[in-house]
Design an enzyme around this catalytic site. Structure first.
Site, PDB file in Angstrom:
ATOM      1  N   ILE A 169       0.867  -1.175   0.000  1.00 52.90           N
ATOM      2  CA  ILE A 169       0.000   0.000   0.000  1.00 52.90           C
ATOM      3  C   ILE A 169       0.906   1.227   0.000  1.00 52.90           C
ATOM      4  CG2 ILE A 169      -1.750   1.307   1.238  1.00 52.90           C
ATOM      5  CD1 ILE A 169      -2.760  -1.316   0.033  1.00 52.90           C
ATOM      6  N   LYS A 170       0.726   2.093  -0.973  1.00 48.98           N
ATOM      7  CA  LYS A 170       1.567   3.282  -1.100  1.00 48.98           C
ATOM      8  C   LYS A 170       1.035   4.399  -0.191  1.00 48.98           C
ATOM      9  CE  LYS A 170       3.109   4.311  -5.313  1.00 48.98           C
ATOM     10  NZ  LYS A 170       3.094   4.588  -6.773  1.00 48.98           N
ATOM     11  N   ILE A 171       1.907   4.882   0.682  1.00 49.89           N
ATOM     12  CA  ILE A 171       1.577   5.987   1.580  1.00 49.89           C
ATOM     13  C   ILE A 171       2.638   7.061   1.403  1.00 49.89           C
ATOM     14  CG2 ILE A 171       1.296   6.706   3.990  1.00 49.89           C
ATOM     15  CD1 ILE A 171       0.451   3.890   4.681  1.00 49.89           C
TER      16      ILE A 171
END
Length: 358
Positions: free
Chosen positions: A138-140
């Protein structure tokens, strides 16, 4: 031996910065895996916007989803997750063969949440659970507000691709947030083997100043930033703090070089790939750059753990009037705004497509 295979054998993972349903259906992605040593991929709203808005590959799926009464954003995530699950399955043999080091795909939380810590944490957990794939990041974004979300997501066992990092200070802040999450897992008696990558953006540095520096400095800052970050990365992995985590069962958060396509036509098209070849790192690149490197790239040597000539290059830029830290803040802010604009364009494209198909 193809240059892409040489780079892979040197210990760097080659990921494609692209995903479309056409790539999956036609077998083009599988062919890149087989022939160009691609072992993972990243995605972003711009990629999906072009695929959804300018083609018909998603029309049938959109028609089915419209019957569920989903919002444009929810509809997008259904489409994206379908593609990324298929890609994750394609890379699963790599993921298993490398004991979870490689073979990842990435999905971004809504860029509208970049400055909302609590909402980012909740969305990261939701999307990872909904995807149901072990090899999905998940890209944060590594913004000030994103750092607590990275820590919390890591503690929750969510693999994170930290994005929108520019300076070495950005990288260190992201790495420390990751380690805090792991340390909390160790303290709670949980398995600290939660994977992560830290994505440092490269070419945008040079694009920002290419007209403001003398010819001898053009298209050199991005690589110097990458080299400096790599030196810091290696130093961190040698630190007592990391060694304690590794002894407890943690695995390194790998440094990822992002935005590695040349933006200046005067520069060589494989400039950043050749300069940032480094073991135990990732380079994610557009298909055009990947194919250019496979065709005529040259791997002279891997990057020195001491950062090569990055100090002298950074000093030269400082003397030329480039404030690296101030530019890093501007690039991150501009990047967050660009992601929001791309996201809004994506939702407009989905909305228009939905109306046309309704």
């Amino acid at each position: 031996m193809k240059p892409t295979q040489q780079l892979h054998d040197a210990g760097q993972s080659l990921w494609i910065d692209d995903i479309t349903r056409e790539m999956l259906d036609s077998g083009r992605l599988a062919k890149m895996v087989a022939e160009l040593s691609v072992t993972g991929l990243t995605s972003n709203p711009t990629i999906f916007e072009k695929a959804v808005g300018k083609g018909s590959d998603y029309d049938e799926a959109i028609e089915k989803l419209l019957r569920k009464g989903l919002s444009d954003e929810a509809l997008f995530f259904e489409l994206a997750l379908d593609d990324l699950r298929r890609a994750a399955d394609l890379f699963l043999p790599v993921h298993k063969r490398t004991a979870g080091v490689d073979g990842f795909v990435s999905l971004e939380v809504s860029p509208l949440l970049a400055y909302d810590t609590d909402a980012t944490i909740a969305e990261a957990k939701r999307l990872y659970a909904k995807a149901g794939k072990p090899n999905l990041f998940i890209k944060i974004p590594g913004t000030k507000e994103g750092l607590p979300a990275i820590e919390a997501a890591t503690f929750a066992g969510v693999p994170v691709n930290v994005t929108l990092l520019f300076s070495t200070a950005d990288y260190l802040a992201a790495a420390e947030a990751y380690m805090r999450g792991l340390e909390k897992r160790v303290a709670a008696g949980l398995d600290p083997d939660v994977r992560s990558v830290a994505s440092v953006f490269i070419s945008r540095w040079d694009r920002a100043i290419v007209e403001d520096v003398p010819d001898e400095l053009k298209n050199r800052l991005g690589n110097a930033i990458g080299q400096h970050a790599y030196r810091t990365y290696r130093e961190l992995l040698d630190s007592d703090r990391w060694q304690r985590l590794e002894n407890a069962g943690a695995r390194p958060q790998r440094l990822l070089f992002a935005s590695t396509s040349s933006k200046d036509k005067r520069a060589h098209d494989t400039l950043y790939v050749e300069a940032l070849a480094a073991p135990n790192t990732v380079n994610t690149m557009p298909e055009e750059t990947l194919r250019a490197f496979a065709d005529h790239g040259k791997l002279a040597a891997v990057l020195s753990p001491y950062g090569g000539d990055c100090d002298s290059v950074l000093d030269a830029h400082a003397k030329a009037g480039v404030d690296v830290e101030a530019l890093a803040r501007k690039l991150q802010s501009d990047g967050a705004k660009a992601f929001v604009a791309s996201w809004q364009d994506l939702l407009k494209s989905i909305g228009a497509k939905s109306k046309a198909l309704a």
